[in-house]
Design an enzyme around this catalytic site. Structure first.
Site, PDB file in Angstrom:
ATOM      1  N   ASN A 134     -14.637   5.866   4.295  1.00  0.00           N
ATOM      2  CA  ASN A 134     -14.840   4.798   5.277  1.00  0.00           C
ATOM      3  C   ASN A 134     -13.958   4.943   6.510  1.00  0.00           C
ATOM      4  O   ASN A 134     -14.388   4.673   7.633  1.00  0.00           O
ATOM      5  CB  ASN A 134     -14.599   3.431   4.628  1.00  0.00           C
ATOM      6  CG  ASN A 134     -15.662   3.073   3.613  1.00  0.00           C
ATOM      7  OD1 ASN A 134     -16.782   3.572   3.677  1.00  0.00           O
ATOM      8  ND2 ASN A 134     -15.318   2.208   2.673  1.00  0.00           N
ATOM      9  N   TYR A 175       0.815  -1.217   0.000  1.00  0.00           N
ATOM     10  CA  TYR A 175       0.000   0.000   0.000  1.00  0.00           C
ATOM     11  C   TYR A 175       0.848   1.267   0.000  1.00  0.00           C
ATOM     12  O   TYR A 175       0.319   2.368  -0.114  1.00  0.00           O
ATOM     13  CB  TYR A 175      -0.925   0.019   1.208  1.00  0.00           C
ATOM     14  CG  TYR A 175      -1.928  -1.113   1.224  1.00  0.00           C
ATOM     15  CD1 TYR A 175      -2.986  -1.147   0.318  1.00  0.00           C
ATOM     16  CD2 TYR A 175      -1.808  -2.155   2.130  1.00  0.00           C
ATOM     17  CE1 TYR A 175      -3.902  -2.189   0.327  1.00  0.00           C
ATOM     18  CE2 TYR A 175      -2.724  -3.207   2.150  1.00  0.00           C
ATOM     19  CZ  TYR A 175      -3.761  -3.215   1.246  1.00  0.00           C
ATOM     20  OH  TYR A 175      -4.666  -4.248   1.247  1.00  0.00           O
ATOM     21  N   TYR A 224      -5.843  -1.068   9.517  1.00  0.00           N
ATOM     22  CA  TYR A 224      -6.371  -0.887   8.165  1.00  0.00           C
ATOM     23  C   TYR A 224      -7.398   0.246   8.128  1.00  0.00           C
ATOM     24  O   TYR A 224      -8.021   0.587   9.127  1.00  0.00           O
ATOM     25  CB  TYR A 224      -6.934  -2.177   7.570  1.00  0.00           C
ATOM     26  CG  TYR A 224      -5.830  -3.166   7.253  1.00  0.00           C
ATOM     27  CD1 TYR A 224      -5.167  -3.121   6.026  1.00  0.00           C
ATOM     28  CD2 TYR A 224      -5.427  -4.114   8.185  1.00  0.00           C
ATOM     29  CE1 TYR A 224      -4.133  -3.998   5.736  1.00  0.00           C
ATOM     30  CE2 TYR A 224      -4.383  -4.993   7.913  1.00  0.00           C
ATOM     31  CZ  TYR A 224      -3.741  -4.931   6.689  1.00  0.00           C
ATOM     32  OH  TYR A 224      -2.702  -5.780   6.415  1.00  0.00           O
ATOM     33  N   ASP A 233      -7.011  11.184   2.698  1.00  0.00           N
ATOM     34  CA  ASP A 233      -7.130  11.448   1.265  1.00  0.00           C
ATOM     35  C   ASP A 233      -8.546  11.886   0.928  1.00  0.00           C
ATOM     36  O   ASP A 233      -9.504  11.430   1.527  1.00  0.00           O
ATOM     37  CB  ASP A 233      -6.773  10.194   0.475  1.00  0.00           C
ATOM     38  CG  ASP A 233      -7.636   9.002   0.882  1.00  0.00           C
ATOM     39  OD1 ASP A 233      -7.466   8.514   2.020  1.00  0.00           O
ATOM     40  OD2 ASP A 233      -8.495   8.568   0.092  1.00  0.00           O
ATOM     41  N   HIS A 288      -4.566   6.175  -1.371  1.00  0.00           N
ATOM     42  CA  HIS A 288      -5.291   6.026  -0.110  1.00  0.00           C
ATOM     43  C   HIS A 288      -4.377   6.198   1.101  1.00  0.00           C
ATOM     44  O   HIS A 288      -4.870   6.290   2.230  1.00  0.00           O
ATOM     45  CB  HIS A 288      -5.936   4.639  -0.076  1.00  0.00           C
ATOM     46  CG  HIS A 288      -7.312   4.614   0.523  1.00  0.00           C
ATOM     47  ND1 HIS A 288      -8.116   5.741   0.648  1.00  0.00           N
ATOM     48  CD2 HIS A 288      -8.047   3.593   1.038  1.00  0.00           C
ATOM     49  CE1 HIS A 288      -9.266   5.395   1.203  1.00  0.00           C
ATOM     50  NE2 HIS A 288      -9.254   4.110   1.457  1.00  0.00           N
ATOM     51  N   ASN A 316     -10.419   0.954   7.033  1.00  0.00           N
ATOM     52  CA  ASN A 316     -11.827   0.909   7.422  1.00  0.00           C
ATOM     53  C   ASN A 316     -12.056   0.714   8.909  1.00  0.00           C
ATOM     54  O   ASN A 316     -13.188   0.820   9.381  1.00  0.00           O
ATOM     55  CB  ASN A 316     -12.552  -0.192   6.641  1.00  0.00           C
ATOM     56  CG  ASN A 316     -12.673   0.124   5.165  1.00  0.00           C
ATOM     57  OD1 ASN A 316     -12.316   1.211   4.717  1.00  0.00           O
ATOM     58  ND2 ASN A 316     -13.165  -0.824   4.398  1.00  0.00           N
TER      59      ASN A 316
END
Length: 249
Positions: free
Chosen positions: A165, A67, A117, A144, A72, A119
């Site tokens: 989220n 990632y 993470y 973001d 994100h 969410n």
């Protein structure tokens, strides 16, 4: 003249290894039963030694190498940039987070990169804010934003989650409260019919990367201003400049 803040904080075991540096006040946990007096971040020059209300500065993102550098994860990048510029080591694990404890000027800050993470990042931020008794107005969330052009920043006192989220999960774990500051980093919107999730997990083009790197530099200055001066005219001017930064006259 603004009232003086007094925050009586004791040292939790996991942070006791941090050395005391003159004029740099670090976060620590409160003693049981201690009532935290929160008035303002600005000292009265004639009032003697001051202990400032700490800030919790959290960047949202996903942990893991795959990632790194994606759209994100610009919240993580912003925290890393602040840590580098302010010489704060990100070397502590607590509440599902990677932490850095230090200060901006004389104001103590806790830099946070949730490892739960995107969410579920509220599961990390909510407990940390409660543990360190950081008031809502001193919780800065960096994330973001697809509604802003790539590389454009915006600082707000409060707001909703805008279908983000991660931000929504933070609000849920702050008892539904939305009255906390946030720094949005524009990443643009998906082109054409591109899947939104695929866009968020995509890395920036070389041109976009230049814009983001510039934005990160400007973001550090904005965070410094917010921590040291609050929502002053400087922040309003910053937002105005950002809004029109790519407009050609």
């Amino acid at each position: 003249m603004a009232s003086t803040t007094t925050a009586h904080l004791a040292s939790p075991p996991l942070l006791s290894t941090f050395s005391t540096i003159p004029r740099r006040r670090h976060l620590a946990s409160p003693r049981r039963g201690t009532r935290l007096a929160v008035v303002a971040s600005f000292p009265d020059p004639g009032a003697g030694p001051v202990e400032y209300t700490p800030w919790l500065i959290a960047g949202l993102g996903n942990p893991g190498a795959k990632y790194h550098g994606t759209r994100h994860n610009v919240g993580f990048e912003m925290v890393d940039r602040i840590a580098r510029e302010e010489s704060i080591a990100m070397n502590t694990i607590q509440s599902k987070s990677l932490l850095g404890v230090g200060s901006i000027g004389d104001v103590p800050v806790l830099l946070v990169k949730p490892q739960s993470y995107m969410n579920y990042c509220g599961e990390a931020i909510g407990p940390l804010a409660a543990y360190y008794q950081v008031p809502l107005r001193h919780i800065l969330v960096i994330y973001d934003e697809t509604s802003l052009p790539n590389g454009v920043l915006r600082v707000q006192r409060k707001g909703g989650h805008g279908r983000h989220n991660g931000l929504q999960n933070v609000i849920e774990h702050l008892d539904g409260c939305r009255e906390f500051p946030r720094l949005s980093i524009g990443i643009g919107s998906p082109p054409g019919k591109m899947d939104a999730r695929a866009f968020l997990l995509q890395k920036f083009s070389s041109e976009e990367r230049v814009q983001i790197d510039t934005a990160l530099e400007q973001g550090v200055d904005a965070v410094r201003t917010l921590v040291l001066k609050g929502f002053s005219g400087s922040i309003e001017r910053f937002n105005l400049v950002q809004k029109y930064k790519f407009n050609r006259v």
